[in-house]
Design a protein around this motif. Structure first.
Motif, mmCIF file in Angstrom:
data_model
loop_
_atom_site.group_PDB
_atom_site.id
_atom_site.type_symbol
_atom_site.label_atom_id
_atom_site.label_comp_id
_atom_site.label_asym_id
_atom_site.label_seq_id
_atom_site.Cartn_x
_atom_site.Cartn_y
_atom_site.Cartn_z
ATOM 1 N N GLU A 652 -21.032 -30.282 26.669
ATOM 2 C CA GLU A 652 -21.218 -31.571 26.000
ATOM 3 C C GLU A 652 -20.697 -31.524 24.570
ATOM 4 O O GLU A 652 -20.067 -32.467 24.091
ATOM 5 C CB GLU A 652 -22.706 -31.940 25.979
ATOM 6 N N GLY A 653 -20.972 -30.420 23.869
ATOM 7 C CA GLY A 653 -20.510 -30.294 22.496
ATOM 8 C C GLY A 653 -19.019 -30.086 22.393
ATOM 9 O O GLY A 653 -18.438 -30.284 21.326
ATOM 10 N N GLY A 654 -18.391 -29.644 23.482
ATOM 11 C CA GLY A 654 -16.951 -29.452 23.470
ATOM 12 C C GLY A 654 -16.494 -28.308 22.588
ATOM 13 O O GLY A 654 -15.366 -28.311 22.103
ATOM 14 N N HIS A 655 -17.364 -27.330 22.395
ATOM 15 C CA HIS A 655 -17.029 -26.226 21.505
ATOM 16 C C HIS A 655 -16.743 -24.973 22.325
ATOM 17 O O HIS A 655 -17.596 -24.479 23.050
ATOM 18 C CB HIS A 655 -18.182 -25.965 20.537
ATOM 19 N N ARG A 656 -15.517 -24.457 22.192
ATOM 20 C CA ARG A 656 -15.094 -23.351 23.041
ATOM 21 C C ARG A 656 -15.907 -22.088 22.781
ATOM 22 O O ARG A 656 -16.230 -21.334 23.691
ATOM 23 C CB ARG A 656 -13.606 -23.061 22.835
ATOM 24 N N GLN A 657 -16.233 -21.832 21.499
ATOM 25 C CA GLN A 657 -17.023 -20.635 21.225
ATOM 26 C C GLN A 657 -18.391 -20.691 21.894
ATOM 27 O O GLN A 657 -18.899 -19.690 22.373
ATOM 28 C CB GLN A 657 -17.213 -20.456 19.716
ATOM 29 N N ALA A 658 -18.989 -21.880 21.905
ATOM 30 C CA ALA A 658 -20.295 -22.015 22.550
ATOM 31 C C ALA A 658 -20.182 -21.732 24.046
ATOM 32 O O ALA A 658 -21.035 -21.064 24.637
ATOM 33 C CB ALA A 658 -20.852 -23.413 22.308
ATOM 34 N N VAL A 659 -19.135 -22.250 24.663
ATOM 35 C CA VAL A 659 -18.918 -22.005 26.093
ATOM 36 C C VAL A 659 -18.752 -20.510 26.346
ATOM 37 O O VAL A 659 -19.343 -19.934 27.267
ATOM 38 C CB VAL A 659 -17.694 -22.787 26.589
ATOM 39 N N ASP A 660 -17.927 -19.849 25.511
ATOM 40 C CA ASP A 660 -17.704 -18.410 25.678
ATOM 41 C C ASP A 660 -18.990 -17.613 25.468
ATOM 42 O O ASP A 660 -19.256 -16.622 26.158
ATOM 43 C CB ASP A 660 -16.644 -17.926 24.687
ATOM 44 N N GLU A 661 -19.799 -18.064 24.505
ATOM 45 C CA GLU A 661 -21.044 -17.361 24.228
ATOM 46 C C GLU A 661 -21.992 -17.436 25.434
ATOM 47 O O GLU A 661 -22.627 -16.447 25.811
ATOM 48 C CB GLU A 661 -21.708 -17.966 22.992
ATOM 49 N N VAL A 662 -22.087 -18.604 26.026
ATOM 50 C CA VAL A 662 -22.947 -18.765 27.197
ATOM 51 C C VAL A 662 -22.426 -17.906 28.346
ATOM 52 O O VAL A 662 -23.200 -17.242 29.057
ATOM 53 C CB VAL A 662 -23.032 -20.244 27.604
ATOM 54 N N ARG A 663 -21.124 -17.904 28.529
ATOM 55 C CA ARG A 663 -20.547 -17.091 29.609
ATOM 56 C C ARG A 663 -20.832 -15.609 29.395
ATOM 57 O O ARG A 663 -21.143 -14.876 30.350
ATOM 58 C CB ARG A 663 -19.044 -17.329 29.679
ATOM 59 N N ALA A 664 -20.714 -15.152 28.145
ATOM 60 C CA ALA A 664 -21.006 -13.747 27.858
ATOM 61 C C ALA A 664 -22.464 -13.422 28.179
ATOM 62 O O ALA A 664 -22.768 -12.380 28.760
ATOM 63 C CB ALA A 664 -20.700 -13.435 26.393
ATOM 64 N N ALA A 665 -23.364 -14.312 27.813
ATOM 65 C CA ALA A 665 -24.783 -14.085 28.101
ATOM 66 C C ALA A 665 -25.047 -14.094 29.601
ATOM 67 O O ALA A 665 -25.874 -13.318 30.102
ATOM 68 C CB ALA A 665 -25.630 -15.140 27.401
ATOM 69 N N CYS A 666 -24.371 -14.971 30.318
ATOM 70 C CA CYS A 666 -24.524 -14.999 31.780
ATOM 71 C C CYS A 666 -24.057 -13.682 32.394
ATOM 72 O O CYS A 666 -24.698 -13.145 33.316
ATOM 73 C CB CYS A 666 -23.735 -16.171 32.365
ATOM 74 N N ALA A 667 -22.935 -13.167 31.886
ATOM 75 C CA ALA A 667 -22.431 -11.894 32.397
ATOM 76 C C ALA A 667 -23.414 -10.761 32.109
ATOM 77 O O ALA A 667 -23.645 -9.882 32.948
ATOM 78 C CB ALA A 667 -21.071 -11.586 31.774
ATOM 79 N N GLU A 668 -24.008 -10.778 30.909
ATOM 80 C CA GLU A 668 -24.995 -9.756 30.564
ATOM 81 C C GLU A 668 -26.207 -9.825 31.495
ATOM 82 O O GLU A 668 -26.722 -8.796 31.945
ATOM 83 C CB GLU A 668 -25.439 -9.943 29.119
ATOM 84 N N LEU A 669 -26.656 -11.042 31.786
ATOM 85 C CA LEU A 669 -27.809 -11.202 32.658
ATOM 86 C C LEU A 669 -27.483 -10.732 34.073
ATOM 87 O O LEU A 669 -28.297 -10.057 34.722
ATOM 88 C CB LEU A 669 -28.248 -12.668 32.670
ATOM 89 N N ALA A 670 -26.296 -11.078 34.543
ATOM 90 C CA ALA A 670 -25.907 -10.651 35.890
ATOM 91 C C ALA A 670 -25.845 -9.129 35.985
ATOM 92 O O ALA A 670 -26.288 -8.534 36.971
ATOM 93 C CB ALA A 670 -24.557 -11.266 36.249
ATOM 94 N N GLU A 671 -25.310 -8.498 34.960
ATOM 95 C CA GLU A 671 -25.225 -7.037 34.971
ATOM 96 C C GLU A 671 -26.613 -6.411 34.910
ATOM 97 O O GLU A 671 -26.882 -5.398 35.562
ATOM 98 C CB GLU A 671 -24.376 -6.572 33.791
ATOM 99 N N ARG A 672 -27.502 -7.022 34.130
ATOM 100 C CA ARG A 672 -28.870 -6.513 34.049
ATOM 101 C C ARG A 672 -29.546 -6.582 35.419
ATOM 102 O O ARG A 672 -30.282 -5.675 35.811
ATOM 103 C CB ARG A 672 -29.653 -7.317 33.010
ATOM 104 N N ARG A 673 -29.299 -7.666 36.143
ATOM 105 C CA ARG A 673 -29.919 -7.815 37.468
ATOM 106 C C ARG A 673 -29.347 -6.797 38.450
ATOM 107 O O ARG A 673 -30.058 -6.280 39.309
ATOM 108 C CB ARG A 673 -29.699 -9.233 37.979
ATOM 109 N N ARG A 674 -28.059 -6.498 38.318
ATOM 110 C CA ARG A 674 -27.466 -5.496 39.212
ATOM 111 C C ARG A 674 -28.059 -4.120 38.948
ATOM 112 O O ARG A 674 -28.238 -3.312 39.847
ATOM 113 C CB ARG A 674 -25.956 -5.453 39.016
ATOM 114 N N ASP A 675 -28.351 -3.861 37.655
ATOM 115 C CA ASP A 675 -28.930 -2.554 37.317
ATOM 116 C C ASP A 675 -30.367 -2.421 37.816
ATOM 117 O O ASP A 675 -30.886 -1.349 37.986
ATOM 118 C CB ASP A 675 -28.896 -2.355 35.797
#
Length: 675
Positions: A652-675
């Protein structure tokens, strides 16, 4: 057995406990609830509270049996933390029970906030200068800064802060009356650090400057006072006694022309519009101001106003339109170097916003060379335009899918050379801290906090932000003062030059950072701190502190990063900038998380989300992401839900850094769940 040693509880500057003899109290408490219990008792009248009151404050959502159990455990932990040698079943020397009441033992516990309050009240009731100074010295810091968002602490913090201001003002007036103008001014500045719109402190400072024959500085301080009051309470004006001091500072002040006044009002209005995200309206008003200056044949004012307009256009429309506006109003060949420098810095901002960081860095360096050529003060670094707030943290935007470098130390994975996050904010891990604290725009608008990176903090028609100096150069575009002849300087430019220097250094640090040159970004940020403090501009100082925090965090100095971050947060709160405050809270939450301090991280991240909720968009995306990271280890389902919402807000905000930040956090969470 002898009497137990006195327990000293310190609440000012942070919670600490000390005993002059015997086994020292524990440095780390096993339960946060135990520490909160002692804090509540230390703040309570008579240092006693009902058990039910304590349960309601410490565990407001717990059922009664659970709250009672929590209280018993916390009470046991508190007693043994304060008195490690306490044997099982032995009575505590410091925390005692009296039926349904719990209290700190009278005569055995001393609280520093009590002493500060008592000294202040006695000094205000008729103490001399020495007593006032001693009372002021007793206020060694803010009350429980680690509990900044705890509702139970706020009334006590407000009361003590107001008492401290009263003591400081009384001391400043006493010193001024005694002829000690320099020390009176120092105390007045101390008040203005926490209350930029306090007219009483401004009045003391103006009087102190007049006593020292510094008429220019006195006039400038009045302008800061007027701007700060107007910012804090739109339309508020200094009292007659303050205005009389201002008139005394002026030598035959010229009457402003109506058209010049109208232009200055328009530029001031444009500043307000920008902060609320109404960029189209700000552009319209700035165009009117520019047309007014053109009618007055004020070339330097036109140059500065056009530079400001170009910067707004670089955010609201296209770089081409911004460049055309800037090119249409070049500085006169014989204009003051700072006018040329402001024009060059506007070019740097346009390039910065267009992603041309190398060229933006070169333009900022060009502005520095112009100011160095002026030979004013042998500037040790590269200044930017007075009204151009430097990019906040030099937070770097990675390509899509890249990881932030600050995550490298936390999880050992590879990271890009630059950290994402809005370029308008200084980043501790995860959430970019908005240095300007402007309102989040509606969907589709550009983020107003970008103006920290864009260099738009204060209009050229007023003395910068309420606390800052007017832009160097064309006085017609600043505070309504006459434009000096080419090559001349006004005696009150020292603070302006400090701000120019600090902003230029922060701009260079941001450009280096966005180019992946993290090492090169460190030195400019560190050199920016002293001039930022000298400038008296809280927004600029918050920007520099955010840069320093990020550098400290990258180098693993997390406690130092917290120190810088807390100062930046305080400045954002004092300036009344909600999005900046939300970003700073989110950043601090992630720092506490890196330090393993989950309770503090949860409190800060939750407060960030609560403050960001009304604005939505980018600021809420970063706050939600910070809270998700905090909860990832203990409640992954909640973290996943928060990230889903954060992703929607980021888009909604249209901010690329915000999108990238959320994606990075999602990746971290997914990796944590795999561990």
């Amino acid at each position: 057995m002898g009497a137990p040693p006195t327990l000293r509880i310190r609440l000012l500057g942070g919670f600490r406990t000390e005993r002059p003899a015997g086994v020292p109290p524990a440095e780390r408490w096993p339960r946060p609830g135990a520490r909160t219990l002692v804090k509540l008792l230390a703040l309570a009248p008579g240092h006693q509270l009902h058990r039910e009151h304590l349960m309601a404050e410490c565990w407001p959502h717990a059922e009664l049996p659970a709250a009672q159990r929590n209280l018993r455990v916390a009470l046991h932990a508190a007693r043994h933390a304060l008195e490690p040698e306490l044997t099982p079943r032995a009575a505590s020397s410091y925390v005692v029970a009296d039926g349904s009441l719990l209290r700190l033992a009278p005569g055995r516990v001393v609280v520093d906030a009590d002493r500060a309050g008592s000294l202040a009240e006695r000094a205000l009731a008729g103490g001399d200068t020495a007593q006032l100074a001693a009372a002021l010295d007793a206020f060694t810091g803010d009350l429980l800064p680690e509990d900044r968002y705890a509702p139970w602490a706020e009334p006590h913090r407000t009361r003590l802060a107001e008492l401290r201001v009263r003591v400081a003002l009384a001391l400043a007036r006493a010193r001024l009356d005694a002829g000690d103008a320099e020390r009176a001014a120092a105390v007045a500045r101390l008040v203005l650090e926490s209350a930029p719109a306090d007219e009483r402190a401004h009045r003391v400072l103006i009087g102190a400057y007049l006593r020292q024959g510094m008429r220019g500085a006195a006039a400038r301080q009045y302008e800061r006072c007027a701007a700060a009051m107007d910012f804090a309470d739109l339309g508020a004006r200094p009292a007659p006694e303050t205005t009389r001091l201002y008139r005394a500072a002026l030598d035959h002040p010229p009457e402003p022309e109506p058209e010049a006044d109208a232009a200055r009002v328009r530029v001031a209005l444009a500043r307000t519009l920008e902060r609320s995200g109404r960029y189209a309206d700000a552009v319209h008003v700035l165009r009117e101001a520019l047309a007014s200056y053109e009618l007055q044949h004020s070339p330097d004012a036109c140059t500065l106003t056009a530079a400001r307009l170009a910067e707004v256009l670089s955010r609201a429309t296209t770089p081409d339109e911004a460049r055309a506006t800037l090119a249409g109003h070049p500085p006169r060949p014989d204009a003051a170097p700072d006018v040329h420098a402001a024009h060059r810095m506007a070019e740097s901002v346009i390039l910065f916003n267009d992603g041309e960081y190398e060229a933006g860095l070169a333009a900022a360096r060009g502005a520095e060379e112009l100011l160095r050529a002026d030979g004013r003060e042998a500037l040790p670094a590269r200044p930017g335009p007075q009204w151009a707030t430097a990019p906040s943290a030099g937070r770097l935007e990675p390509a899509a899918g890249q990881r932030r470098p600050d995550r490298q130390a936390a999880d050992g994975r590879d990271a890009p050379p630059a950290r994402p996050g809005p370029p308008w904010a200084s980043p501790p891990s995860g959430a970019a801290a908005a240095t300007a604290g402007r309102l989040e725009p509606a969907a589709g608008q550009r983020h107003p906090d970008r103006q920290a990176a864009d260099g738009r903090d204060a209009p050229p028609a007023r003395p910068g932000p309420p606390w800052a100096s007017p832009p160097s150069g064309a006085a017609a575009a600043t505070a309504g003062r006459l434009e000096p002849a080419a090559g001349q300087r006004r005696p009150d430019r020292q603070a302006e030059h400090a701000a120019l220097l600090a902003r230029s250094l922060a701009q260079q640090a941001a450009c280096h950072g966005l180019l992946g040159r993290n090492v090169e970004a460190i030195a400019p940020a560190e050199r920016a701190l002293a001039p930022a403090e000298e400038s008296g501009d809280p927004a600029l100082l918050a920007t520099v502190l955010s840069v320093l925090r990020e550098n400290a965090r990258r180098s693993g100095r997390h406690r130092k990063a917290l120190e810088h971050g807390r100062r930046a947060l305080t400045l954002a709160e004092q300036a009344g900038r909600p999005t900046a405050t939300a970003f700073e809270r989110a950043n601090l939450a992630e720092l506490h998380l890196l330090l393993g301090e989950a309770d503090e991280a949860e409190q800060l991240a939750g407060a960030a989300v609560g403050l960001a909720e009304p604005f939505g968009g980018t600021v809420l995306a970063f706050a939600l992401t910070a809270l998700a990271r905090v909860r990832a280890a203990t409640d992954p389902d909640s973290a996943r839900s928060l990230l889903d919402r954060a992703e929607r807000c980021a888009h909604e905000g249209g901010h690329r850094q915000a999108v990238d930040e959320v994606r990075a956090a999602c990746a971290e969470l997914a990796e944590r769940r795999r561990d």
